[in-house]
Design an enzyme around this catalytic site. Structure first.
Site, PDB file in Angstrom:
ATOM      1  N   ASN A  62      -5.194   8.644  -4.790  1.00  0.00           N
ATOM      2  CA  ASN A  62      -3.885   8.296  -4.494  1.00  0.00           C
ATOM      3  C   ASN A  62      -2.970   7.881  -5.522  1.00  0.00           C
ATOM      4  OD1 ASN A  62      -3.969   9.048  -1.831  1.00  0.00           O
ATOM      5  ND2 ASN A  62      -4.328   7.145  -0.989  1.00  0.00           N
ATOM      6  N   GLU A 126      -1.663  15.979  -2.586  1.00  0.00           N
ATOM      7  CA  GLU A 126      -1.451  15.727  -1.214  1.00  0.00           C
ATOM      8  C   GLU A 126       0.159  15.424  -1.003  1.00  0.00           C
ATOM      9  OE1 GLU A 126      -2.338  11.498   0.254  1.00  0.00           O
ATOM     10  OE2 GLU A 126      -3.943  12.871   1.108  1.00  0.00           O
ATOM     11  N   TRP A 218      -9.867  -0.620   9.446  1.00  0.00           N
ATOM     12  CA  TRP A 218      -9.527   0.460   8.679  1.00  0.00           C
ATOM     13  C   TRP A 218     -10.010   0.147   7.161  1.00  0.00           C
ATOM     14  CZ3 TRP A 218      -6.064  -0.456   4.322  1.00  0.00           C
ATOM     15  CH2 TRP A 218      -6.272   0.811   3.210  1.00  0.00           C
ATOM     16  N   ARG A 249      -2.292   3.572  11.694  1.00  0.00           N
ATOM     17  CA  ARG A 249      -3.332   4.420  11.385  1.00  0.00           C
ATOM     18  C   ARG A 249      -3.544   5.278  12.703  1.00  0.00           C
ATOM     19  NH1 ARG A 249      -2.821   4.484   6.877  1.00  0.00           N
ATOM     20  NH2 ARG A 249      -4.266   3.762   5.265  1.00  0.00           N
ATOM     21  N   ASP A 352     -10.566  15.822   6.228  1.00  0.00           N
ATOM     22  CA  ASP A 352      -9.837  14.581   5.605  1.00  0.00           C
ATOM     23  C   ASP A 352     -10.564  13.201   6.255  1.00  0.00           C
ATOM     24  OD1 ASP A 352      -6.600  12.996   6.816  1.00  0.00           O
ATOM     25  OD2 ASP A 352      -7.802  12.960   5.018  1.00  0.00           O
ATOM     26  N   HIS A 389      -3.562  -1.418  -2.511  1.00  0.00           N
ATOM     27  CA  HIS A 389      -2.962  -0.300  -1.684  1.00  0.00           C
ATOM     28  C   HIS A 389      -1.352  -0.821  -1.681  1.00  0.00           C
ATOM     29  CE1 HIS A 389      -1.993   2.511   1.502  1.00  0.00           C
ATOM     30  NE2 HIS A 389      -3.227   2.759   1.419  1.00  0.00           N
ATOM     31  N   SER A 435      -7.893   3.735  -5.655  1.00  0.00           N
ATOM     32  CA  SER A 435      -9.338   3.935  -5.997  1.00  0.00           C
ATOM     33  C   SER A 435      -9.210   4.231  -7.870  1.00  0.00           C
ATOM     34  CB  SER A 435     -10.047   5.182  -5.498  1.00  0.00           C
ATOM     35  OG  SER A 435      -9.498   6.373  -5.519  1.00  0.00           O
TER      36      SER A 435
END
Ligand code: SFD
Ligand code: AMP
Length: 627
Positions: A62, A126, A218, A249, A352, A389, A435
């Site tokens: 990401n 993405e 999550w 989510r 995914d 995040h 990550s």
């Protein structure tokens, strides 16, 4: 006291954790440590190949800036993070990570990670900053590289040891203590520098599933706030402890939404209200300038959906079938190509989740959901503490020496405690590193920690009498159980102690009701927070009485105590910041507006090891020149 062996490990650099940031630190530090004849020791509570947030794998990277392809600039990324966090980010830290993350991703590919490529050999995005991967074994690949680097430099990896407390000599870290989650061994680590990379915190708030499937979440339940606890107890200054992350989510199985919004261009709607991102867009005016940018900040995306849910216009749905049909429609004139594209999209949809959140694939199967034919419910989750995040909580760390930032004190990523570094979810106000960025930040800190040892390293002075006291306290839950378990017919019901699960339920209920959890629709206020702190005092007193019948429960007991300190830092900072800056994450009902005049700043806190008092303070935002 439980008769456990004390194992003393002497090293130069101690890396606490074995996840993405810690693997980055180990890989980089080992390279420089070998040159200097220094020893690196890495400690993980689990088995490194499959530990931490990426244990199950991921389906995307990401954070990738794409500098070599001229796609984006570093200033673009600094601006993106500033806007997504409603103006509150350490732009020096975000810039420092962004300038190193692409080279880290290129290393991942060299180590064997499969990054999707198009027919021209270019990475498949993405979204603007996200790359698609076949990431089921992502963690195994990253851990292997760290293991090889440590072995080559003559270091060591110790798995299944749970780190609890820091060891200090004045305001200098000199090591840590912990215990084996398998053997009767109490560990004492003596080190010249320590890196805290033990992830964020889950289960501080009550999850949506409290009976069947209790604990479903999550972010991983085994990240229990160890980084925050370690740095707070060391007396380090902390930042953004109010900025919890609430991800939307797929409901109940917690499947992420990024690929659906970005790759599949899917819409999210409320059943009775329609396309809430559009119907409520006027609300965004109240949060200018942040509410007026694209993408809409993550918390505001949540908020627009919550308006319909609060009005009873739910459930919310991800229109997966519509999205897939729209993409396949480009091939409608060629039935063979259409069929092939549908097959491709179907497997991408399942991959995914099979790569990342398997329970979502299981839920689809158990409810006969074909995403290409039927939409799925989505919902806002319980709050998490994950500075890597779209949350921002973590330790207040030094910026890099070569940037004109007011926030630097010698070694990038060092906390305000000498020799103690924090990375990944452990370091705050540097959101959207994910990550890849967490690994890059680990590399930065790994090199800086070796530099600190070479320039300022000292033989660690560890007070073994202090260690004995810590050993007694840390193993006390085992003693409490042994001493009193036979006094009642049901050993789990005893006036002399409480079981970790019983304690966890009380912590989660307190936070859910007083600090704006799911049951309170994420709303809180000064009065609720003050009452919450009052009840937390009783809870902390009772934490001394948690019992454990084995290694498993001893780990659960200490995870709960670490969660409690994260909870307290959170409640104190929610109380301190008298505005609502991140609607969609939490609402201060008594101060419902965003107040840039008084609160466009960092809200920092610090626990005083000597007095036990908490100090709250404001810190100015520093803007990166040119961004
Ligand atoms: O889209 C102790 N994340 C995603 N990042 C991406 O780049 N792409 C994605 O697709 C991502 N998605 C995602 C993500 C996370 C999760 C859980 C899901 C989906 C389902 C975020 C990243 O995973 C995250 O940013 C990084 O992993 C953060 O790295 P770090 O190092 O801060 O945390 P870690 O990797 O969890 O490692 C923690 C380690 O510490 C150990 N540990 N060791 C000793 N003693 C203790 N007391 C300890 N406590 C913890 C752990 O075992 C672990 O090794 S998407 O949904 O966002
Ligand atoms: P998530 O699946 O929510 O963890 O998000 C994965 C990535 O996609 C993160 O970088 C998010 O910031 C980004 N993202 C998720 N939803 C959106 C959206 N609606 N618009 C733009 N970016 C998004």
């Amino acid at each position: 006291m439980a008769n456990w062996e004390t194992v003393v490990v002497e090293t130069d650099l101690l890396i606490c954790g074995g996840g993405f940031s810690a693997c980055g630190a180990a890989t980089e530090a080992s390279y420089w440590a070998k040159k200097k004849g220094l020893k690196v020791t890495m400690v993980d509570k689990a088995a490194e190949d499959r530990s931490g947030a990426v244990a199950m794998g991921l389906s995307a990277i990401n954070q990738y800036v794409g500098i070599r392809d001229g796609e984006n600039t570093l200033a673009d990324y600094v601006r993106y993070v500033r806007q997504d966090l409603m103006g509150v980010s350490r732009e020096d830290l975000v810039y420092n990570i962004a300038r190193h993350v692409d080279s880290t991703v290129h290393l991942f590919e060299k180590w064997g990670l499969k990054i999707w490529k198009d027919e021209k050999g270019k990475y498949v995005h993405e979204g603007r900053w996200q790359l698609m991967i076949n990431g089921e074994s992502y963690k195994v690949i990253i851990a292997e590289a760290a293991k090889n680097a440590i072995a080559e430099a003559g270091g060591e990896i110790i798995e299944r040891v749970f780190i609890v407390e820091p060891l200090l000599d004045g305001n200098r870290v000199v090591g840590a203590v912990g215990f084996s989650t398998r053997e009767n061994k109490f560990y004492v680590f003596k080190a010249k520098a320590v890196i805290a990379g033990m992830g964020g915190a889950v289960h501080v708030f009550r999850p949506r599933s409290v009976g069947e499937g209790f604990g479903r979440s999550w972010y991983p339940p085994f990240n229990s706030g160890s980084s925050a606890y370690f740095t707070i107890k060391a007396g380090a200054e902390m930042t953004c402890q109010e900025v919890r992350f609430i991800p939307v989510r797929f409901k109940d199985a917690y499947g992420p939404v990024g690929a659906w919004f970005l790759l599949f261009k899917s819409r999210a709607i409320s059943a009775e209200g329609g396309d809430y991102m559009t119907t409520h867009k006027e609300v965004l005016q109240n949060y200018a300038p942040y509410g007026l940018v694209k993408p809409i900040p993550a918390n505001l995306r949540n908020y627009l959906g919550m308006i319909d849910v609060d009005a009873g216009l739910g459930p919310l749905y991800m229109e997966t079938a519509e999205a897939i049909q729209n993409i396949a429609a480009q091939f409608k004139d060629d039935p063979k190509a259409f069929k092939k594209k549908m097959k491709e999209l179907e497997s991408e949809a399942w991959e995914d989740f099979l790569d990342m959140t398997i329970s979502q694939a299981i839920l689809w199967a158990s409810q006969n959901v074909k995403p290409e034919e039927k939409h799925s419910e989505i919902a806002a989750c319980e709050p998490y503490f994950i500075g890597s995040h779209s949350g921002a909580s973590g330790a207040w760390v030094s910026g890099p020496e070569d940037l004109p930032t007011p926030y630097k004190w010698g070694y990038a990523n060092m906390t305000t405690v000498q020799g103690l570094f924090a990375v990944g979810d452990g370091s705050g106000a540097s959101s959207h590193k994910f990550s890849s960025g967490s690994h890059a930040e680990g590399r930065i800190a790994g090199k800086q920690a070796v530099k600190f040892i070479v320039e300022k390293g000292q033989a660690p002075k560890v007070d073994m009498a202090e260690v004995e006291k810590l050993k007694e306290r840390i193993l006390r839950p085992l003693d409490l159980w042994d001493k009193h378990k036979d006094e009642t017919t049901d050993p789990e019901v005893n006036t002399n102690y409480m079981m970790p699960r019983q304690y966890l339920h009380r912590l989660q209920k307190l936070m859910d009701e007083y600090a704006g959890g799911v049951v309170s629709a994420f709303k809180t206020s000064k009065a609720l927070l003050q009452r919450g702190l009052e009840l937390m005092d009783f809870l902390k007193t009772d934490s001394e009485k948690m019992a454990a019948r084995n290694h498993h429960e001893l780990t659960r007991a200490w995870e709960n105590i670490q969660r409690t300190w994260q909870a307290e830092a959170h409640v104190r900072t929610l109380l301190f910041r008298e505005e609502t800056r991140w609607p969609g994450y939490y609402f201060r009902a008594d101060t419902p507006k965003m107040d840039d005049k008084n609160w466009l700043c960092f809200a920092n806190c610090q626990w005083d090891r000597k007095t036990g008092e908490w100090k709250m303070m404001k810190k100015d935002i520093w803007t990166m020149p040119g961004a």
